[in-house]
Design a protein around this motif. Structure first.
Motif, PDB file in Angstrom:
ATOM      1  N   GLU A  92       0.854  -1.106   0.102  1.00 38.41           N
ATOM      2  CA  GLU A  92      -0.131  -0.031  -0.123  1.00 38.41           C
ATOM      3  C   GLU A  92       0.813   1.321   0.158  1.00 38.41           C
ATOM      4  O   GLU A  92       1.924   1.349   0.735  1.00 38.41           O
ATOM      5  CB  GLU A  92      -0.849  -0.008   1.130  1.00 38.41           C
ATOM      6  CG  GLU A  92      -2.228   1.074   1.263  1.00 38.41           C
ATOM      7  CD  GLU A  92      -3.224   0.505   0.014  1.00 38.41           C
ATOM      8  OE1 GLU A  92      -3.477   1.640  -0.311  1.00 38.41           O
ATOM      9  OE2 GLU A  92      -3.378  -0.623  -0.340  1.00 38.41           O
ATOM     10  N   ARG A  93       0.504   2.244  -0.995  1.00 37.59           N
ATOM     11  CA  ARG A  93       1.106   3.363  -0.950  1.00 37.59           C
ATOM     12  C   ARG A  93       0.887   4.616   0.067  1.00 37.59           C
ATOM     13  O   ARG A  93      -0.423   4.407   0.356  1.00 37.59           O
ATOM     14  CB  ARG A  93       1.297   4.077  -2.286  1.00 37.59           C
ATOM     15  CG  ARG A  93       1.988   3.279  -3.510  1.00 37.59           C
ATOM     16  CD  ARG A  93       3.190   3.030  -3.141  1.00 37.59           C
ATOM     17  NE  ARG A  93       3.809   2.064  -4.361  1.00 37.59           N
ATOM     18  CZ  ARG A  93       4.929   2.266  -4.816  1.00 37.59           C
ATOM     19  NH1 ARG A  93       5.839   3.257  -4.616  1.00 37.59           N
ATOM     20  NH2 ARG A  93       5.374   1.607  -5.668  1.00 37.59           N
ATOM     21  N   ILE A  94       1.832   5.297   0.469  1.00 40.07           N
ATOM     22  CA  ILE A  94       1.212   6.561   1.507  1.00 40.07           C
ATOM     23  C   ILE A  94       0.792   7.755   0.517  1.00 40.07           C
ATOM     24  O   ILE A  94       1.065   7.654  -0.434  1.00 40.07           O
ATOM     25  CB  ILE A  94       2.481   6.830   2.519  1.00 40.07           C
ATOM     26  CG1 ILE A  94       3.713   7.137   1.714  1.00 40.07           C
ATOM     27  CG2 ILE A  94       2.906   5.378   3.324  1.00 40.07           C
ATOM     28  CD1 ILE A  94       4.715   7.656   2.898  1.00 40.07           C
ATOM     29  N   SER A  95      -0.073   8.444   1.408  1.00 44.08           N
ATOM     30  CA  SER A  95      -0.558   9.716   0.685  1.00 44.08           C
ATOM     31  C   SER A  95       0.623  10.732   0.458  1.00 44.08           C
ATOM     32  O   SER A  95       1.659  10.534   1.138  1.00 44.08           O
ATOM     33  CB  SER A  95      -1.736   9.927   1.501  1.00 44.08           C
ATOM     34  OG  SER A  95      -1.097  10.708   2.861  1.00 44.08           O
ATOM     35  N   ASP A  96       0.242  11.951  -0.205  1.00 41.08           N
ATOM     36  CA  ASP A  96       1.036  12.777  -0.352  1.00 41.08           C
ATOM     37  C   ASP A  96       1.393  13.689   0.990  1.00 41.08           C
ATOM     38  O   ASP A  96       2.585  14.022   1.153  1.00 41.08           O
ATOM     39  CB  ASP A  96       0.778  13.737  -1.675  1.00 41.08           C
ATOM     40  CG  ASP A  96       0.974  13.248  -2.716  1.00 41.08           C
ATOM     41  OD1 ASP A  96       1.414  12.357  -3.116  1.00 41.08           O
ATOM     42  OD2 ASP A  96       0.600  14.027  -3.680  1.00 41.08           O
ATOM     43  N   GLU A  97       0.299  13.634   1.915  1.00 40.02           N
ATOM     44  CA  GLU A  97       0.572  14.320   3.103  1.00 40.02           C
ATOM     45  C   GLU A  97       1.382  13.519   4.026  1.00 40.02           C
ATOM     46  O   GLU A  97       2.232  14.133   4.786  1.00 40.02           O
ATOM     47  CB  GLU A  97      -0.883  14.199   3.747  1.00 40.02           C
ATOM     48  CG  GLU A  97      -1.909  15.520   3.110  1.00 40.02           C
ATOM     49  CD  GLU A  97      -1.191  16.922   3.278  1.00 40.02           C
ATOM     50  OE1 GLU A  97      -0.717  17.244   4.393  1.00 40.02           O
ATOM     51  OE2 GLU A  97      -1.297  17.607   2.064  1.00 40.02           O
ATOM     52  N   GLU A  98       1.412  12.166   3.894  1.00 35.29           N
ATOM     53  CA  GLU A  98       2.378  11.344   4.693  1.00 35.29           C
ATOM     54  C   GLU A  98       3.744  11.706   4.322  1.00 35.29           C
ATOM     55  O   GLU A  98       4.637  11.683   4.931  1.00 35.29           O
ATOM     56  CB  GLU A  98       1.944   9.779   4.560  1.00 35.29           C
ATOM     57  CG  GLU A  98       0.654   9.725   5.471  1.00 35.29           C
ATOM     58  CD  GLU A  98      -0.105   8.380   5.204  1.00 35.29           C
ATOM     59  OE1 GLU A  98      -0.048   7.548   6.170  1.00 35.29           O
ATOM     60  OE2 GLU A  98      -0.102   7.923   4.157  1.00 35.29           O
ATOM     61  N   LYS A 132       6.960   2.087   0.345  1.00 32.06           N
ATOM     62  CA  LYS A 132       5.706   2.723   0.601  1.00 32.06           C
ATOM     63  C   LYS A 132       5.437   3.920  -0.289  1.00 32.06           C
ATOM     64  O   LYS A 132       4.220   4.424  -0.141  1.00 32.06           O
ATOM     65  CB  LYS A 132       5.782   3.045   1.998  1.00 32.06           C
ATOM     66  CG  LYS A 132       5.718   1.744   2.876  1.00 32.06           C
ATOM     67  CD  LYS A 132       5.790   2.119   4.440  1.00 32.06           C
ATOM     68  CE  LYS A 132       7.134   2.586   4.950  1.00 32.06           C
ATOM     69  NZ  LYS A 132       7.186   3.026   6.423  1.00 32.06           N
ATOM     70  N   ALA A 133       6.432   4.325  -0.868  1.00 32.08           N
ATOM     71  CA  ALA A 133       6.071   5.704  -1.695  1.00 32.08           C
ATOM     72  C   ALA A 133       6.795   5.685  -2.971  1.00 32.08           C
ATOM     73  O   ALA A 133       7.836   4.998  -3.262  1.00 32.08           O
ATOM     74  CB  ALA A 133       6.538   6.827  -0.810  1.00 32.08           C
ATOM     75  N   ASP A 137       7.237  11.144  -6.298  1.00 31.81           N
ATOM     76  CA  ASP A 137       6.527  11.881  -5.711  1.00 31.81           C
ATOM     77  C   ASP A 137       7.349  12.699  -4.593  1.00 31.81           C
ATOM     78  O   ASP A 137       7.011  13.560  -4.043  1.00 31.81           O
ATOM     79  CB  ASP A 137       5.352  11.231  -5.030  1.00 31.81           C
ATOM     80  CG  ASP A 137       4.233  10.929  -6.158  1.00 31.81           C
ATOM     81  OD1 ASP A 137       4.406  11.439  -7.192  1.00 31.81           O
ATOM     82  OD2 ASP A 137       3.708   9.763  -5.982  1.00 31.81           O
TER      83      ASP A 137
END
Length: 149
Positions: A92-98, A132-133, A137
């Motif tokens: 699962e990828r983490i969000s831009d905020e994370e 994770k990312a 990005d």
């Protein structure tokens, strides 16, 4: 269950369900894994398979962008559908905020003050975030943060 076993089981399921998109994409995954194993003369573990899948996703994103710019939305949609199949096997990828939170933390931790420190910060982020990312990005968010300083 290893990632390789999961992929092979999903290929059987796709064959039975006559899901041509999943089947063709999974066959491409298996071909890439076998290519690695032949080239390196080593068994591909989950970490290496994840790296192969990440590379395949990046290639398809680049292709989809080119197809969209050329007005070939049919081909871009096919690439996007293949990305969805590939993402089933990626963590699962983490969000831009994370990502932004991690970037801010590492900038503070390393004492980075500008673009000259980008390599140092990126090295730490790469080890922290790993799979994770998407590193593209991370790179974009890091540049924004460092140019704002």
């Amino acid at each position: 269950m290893t990632l390789k076993t999961q992929i092979n089981e999903d290929m059987k399921t796709a064959m039975k369900a006559k899901d041509q998109l999943s089947l063709s994409t999974i066959r491409l995954i298996n071909a890439a894994i076998k290519q690695y194993e032949v080239d390196e003369r080593a068994e591909a573990d989950d970490t290496k398979i994840t790296a192969i899948l990440t590379k395949m996703v990046k290639q398809r994103k680049d292709s989809a962008k080119i197809y969209t710019e050329a007005g070939r939305t049919d081909l871009a949609e096919k690439e996007a559908a293949e990305i969805e199949v590939l993402n089933r096997y990626l963590p699962e990828r983490i969000s831009d905020e994370e990502i932004k939170t991690a970037v801010d933390t590492v900038i503070t931790m390393t004492g980075a003050t500008g673009m000259a420190d980008m390599g140092k910060v990126m090295g730490v982020l790469k080890t922290q975030l790993g799979d994770k990312a998407d590193m593209a990005d991370v790179n974009r968010i890091l540049k924004e943060a460092l140019t704002a300083k």
